[in-house]
Write a protein that holds these residues in place. Structure first.
Motif, PDB file in Angstrom:
ATOM      1  N   ALA A  76     -34.823  10.922  17.484  1.00 43.91           N
ATOM      2  CA  ALA A  76     -36.016  10.212  17.025  1.00 43.91           C
ATOM      3  C   ALA A  76     -37.223  10.549  17.878  1.00 43.91           C
ATOM      4  CB  ALA A  76     -35.769   8.713  17.052  1.00 43.91           C
ATOM      5  N   SER A  77     -38.408  10.500  17.259  1.00 44.15           N
ATOM      6  CA  SER A  77     -39.665  10.661  18.001  1.00 44.15           C
ATOM      7  C   SER A  77     -40.110   9.352  18.605  1.00 44.15           C
ATOM      8  CB  SER A  77     -40.757  11.184  17.061  1.00 44.15           C
ATOM      9  OG  SER A  77     -40.395  12.443  16.531  1.00 44.15           O
ATOM     10  N   ALA A  78     -39.602   8.246  18.075  1.00 39.63           N
ATOM     11  CA  ALA A  78     -39.899   6.920  18.603  1.00 39.63           C
ATOM     12  C   ALA A  78     -38.734   6.015  18.261  1.00 39.63           C
ATOM     13  CB  ALA A  78     -41.197   6.376  18.010  1.00 39.63           C
TER      14      ALA A  78
ATOM     15  N   ILE B  30     -42.345   5.492  22.479  1.00 41.97           N
ATOM     16  CA  ILE B  30     -42.355   6.915  22.165  1.00 41.97           C
ATOM     17  C   ILE B  30     -41.281   7.624  22.978  1.00 41.97           C
ATOM     18  CG2 ILE B  30     -43.765   9.001  22.063  1.00 41.97           C
ATOM     19  CD1 ILE B  30     -44.654   6.765  20.191  1.00 41.97           C
ATOM     20  N   ASN B  31     -40.547   8.497  22.341  1.00 37.73           N
ATOM     21  CA  ASN B  31     -39.428   9.193  22.968  1.00 37.73           C
ATOM     22  C   ASN B  31     -39.949  10.414  23.733  1.00 37.73           C
ATOM     23  OD1 ASN B  31     -36.807   9.730  23.633  1.00 37.73           O
ATOM     24  ND2 ASN B  31     -36.230  10.574  21.630  1.00 37.73           N
ATOM     25  N   LEU B  32     -40.555  10.186  24.904  1.00 33.28           N
ATOM     26  CA  LEU B  32     -41.227  11.221  25.688  1.00 33.28           C
ATOM     27  C   LEU B  32     -40.242  12.106  26.442  1.00 33.28           C
ATOM     28  CD1 LEU B  32     -44.266   9.309  27.269  1.00 33.28           C
ATOM     29  CD2 LEU B  32     -44.287  10.893  25.337  1.00 33.28           C
ATOM     30  N   ILE B  33     -40.520  13.391  26.421  1.00 33.72           N
ATOM     31  CA  ILE B  33     -39.760  14.344  27.222  1.00 33.72           C
ATOM     32  C   ILE B  33     -40.035  14.069  28.698  1.00 33.72           C
ATOM     33  CG2 ILE B  33     -39.512  16.789  27.815  1.00 33.72           C
ATOM     34  CD1 ILE B  33     -40.283  17.455  24.936  1.00 33.72           C
ATOM     35  N   GLY B  34     -38.992  14.040  29.493  1.00 34.77           N
ATOM     36  CA  GLY B  34     -39.151  13.798  30.927  1.00 34.77           C
ATOM     37  C   GLY B  34     -39.034  12.333  31.301  1.00 34.77           C
ATOM     38  N   ARG B  35     -39.217  11.435  30.327  1.00 33.53           N
ATOM     39  CA  ARG B  35     -39.057  10.013  30.610  1.00 33.53           C
ATOM     40  C   ARG B  35     -37.781   9.471  29.993  1.00 33.53           C
ATOM     41  NH1 ARG B  35     -43.304   5.726  28.287  1.00 33.53           N
ATOM     42  NH2 ARG B  35     -42.133   6.197  26.369  1.00 33.53           N
TER      43      ARG B  35
ATOM     44  N   LYS C  68     -34.015  10.026  28.087  1.00 35.79           N
ATOM     45  CA  LYS C  68     -32.906  10.965  27.977  1.00 35.79           C
ATOM     46  C   LYS C  68     -32.918  11.546  26.557  1.00 35.79           C
ATOM     47  CE  LYS C  68     -27.901  11.305  28.504  1.00 35.79           C
ATOM     48  NZ  LYS C  68     -26.650  10.545  28.799  1.00 35.79           N
ATOM     49  N   GLY C  69     -33.012  12.868  26.440  1.00 34.91           N
ATOM     50  CA  GLY C  69     -33.092  13.506  25.134  1.00 34.91           C
ATOM     51  C   GLY C  69     -34.448  13.332  24.489  1.00 34.91           C
TER      52      GLY C  69
END
Length: 297
Positions: free
Chosen positions: A270-272, A285-290, A292-293
């Motif tokens: 998911a993106s969020a 929000i599913n942020l890269i670096g914050r 997991k995945g």
């Protein structure tokens, strides 16, 4: 996410700071506390309240064996409140919740009275979580779903008052047990209002805009459905059929905790995603670096 811990959120209840020269304290089910630690007194956490910190899934105490003694000597154990579910509910299920909360209030009052008469204390604290639970769910019909009979609606109209009346009775019971020389302070932690929260719809809203597409629903296998029925039966009947602290009783409690645990679905696709909440709906929000995945830069 980060589970609250004394290292991350260093808060300590004031009564644990008194020390051996301060008043001896008995604390019963005060919310928003970490599991008990060594201090000058007796403390029961997580008896009825669901506002305990530190990932408590069952009541704990200081001294550690205090709960075992209460069960063995006084026959006391927490009342299972399994009718309190996330989201809106039917009137019929909320009337069952009212009955469970009333019974749990009587149970907490009995627990407090036993400790009040058995222990030496200079300060006695007891919290009744029933008004909180009932206030969220029984305020009015705006938090209900489905059809209901005229009789059920009439009974529901005084369901919250029934819980308040039981709390008033419990307070009177404890005031009498405390004796005429005790100074009594009764207060409410917060107010209540109609529960208009619909946070359980947030996942569906994200699905509708293709931000967090869900996998198509599949029918559980026959084996899983059989397992689920057996688990649910065990969660209800084992704690009733066997004495407290027996192996079968503990198994029933674990099955109950497993049945009522809420799991957050995988977020890697998911993106969020939504966060579990009571009244408000949150989107993270599913942020890269914050995360997991994470997917979003």
């Amino acid at each position: 996410h980060v589970q609250a811990s004394p290292e991350w959120l260093p808060v300590r209840p004031f009564w644990r700071e008194f020390g051996e020269h301060g008043p001896r304290v008995v604390s019963v089910d005060v919310p928003m506390t970490y599991p008990p630690e060594k201090f000058n007194g007796v403390e029961i956490c997580g008896w009825m309240t669901y506002d305990s910190i530190g990932n408590q899934v069952k009541p704990v105490s200081y001294p550690k064996d205090e709960i075992v003694q209460l069960r063995n000597q006084s026959g006391l154990q927490p009342v299972s409140i399994d009718c309190d579910r996330s989201g809106v509910q039917t009137v019929k299920s909320l009337l069952r919740l009212r009955d469970q909360v009333v019974l749990a209030t009587q149970n907490t009052a009995r627990l407090a009275e036993v400790l009040m008469t058995r222990e030496d204390w200079g300060l006695f604290l007891v919290a009744f979580a029933s008004t909180h639970r009932a206030g969220h769910k029984l305020w009015d019909l705006s938090g209900t779903i489905g059809r209901s009979s005229a009789g059920d609606r009439k009974e529901f109209s005084h369901a919250l008052r029934d819980v308040y009346a039981e709390c008033d009775k419990a307070v009177g019971q404890l005031v009498k047990a405390a004796g005429e020389e005790a100074d009594i302070l009764v207060f409410s932690l917060r107010g209540m209002r109609a529960n208009n929260g619909r946070s359980f719809t947030m996942r569906r809203l994200l699905d509708s805009v293709n931000i967090a597409p869900s996998k198509p629903a599949t029918r559980p296998s026959a084996g899983y459905r059989t397992f689920k029925r057996m688990r649910d039966l065990g969660a209800v009947w084992l704690p009733l059929a066997f004495p407290p602290s027996s192996l079968a009783w503990e198994l029933g409690r674990k099955l109950h905790d497993t049945r009522n645990s809420r799991r957050i679905p995988p977020k890697s696709h998911a993106s969020a995603f939504t966060l579990v909440s009571c009244l408000n709906g949150y989107i993270r929000i599913n942020l890269i670096g914050r995360e997991k995945g994470g997917r979003v830069e």
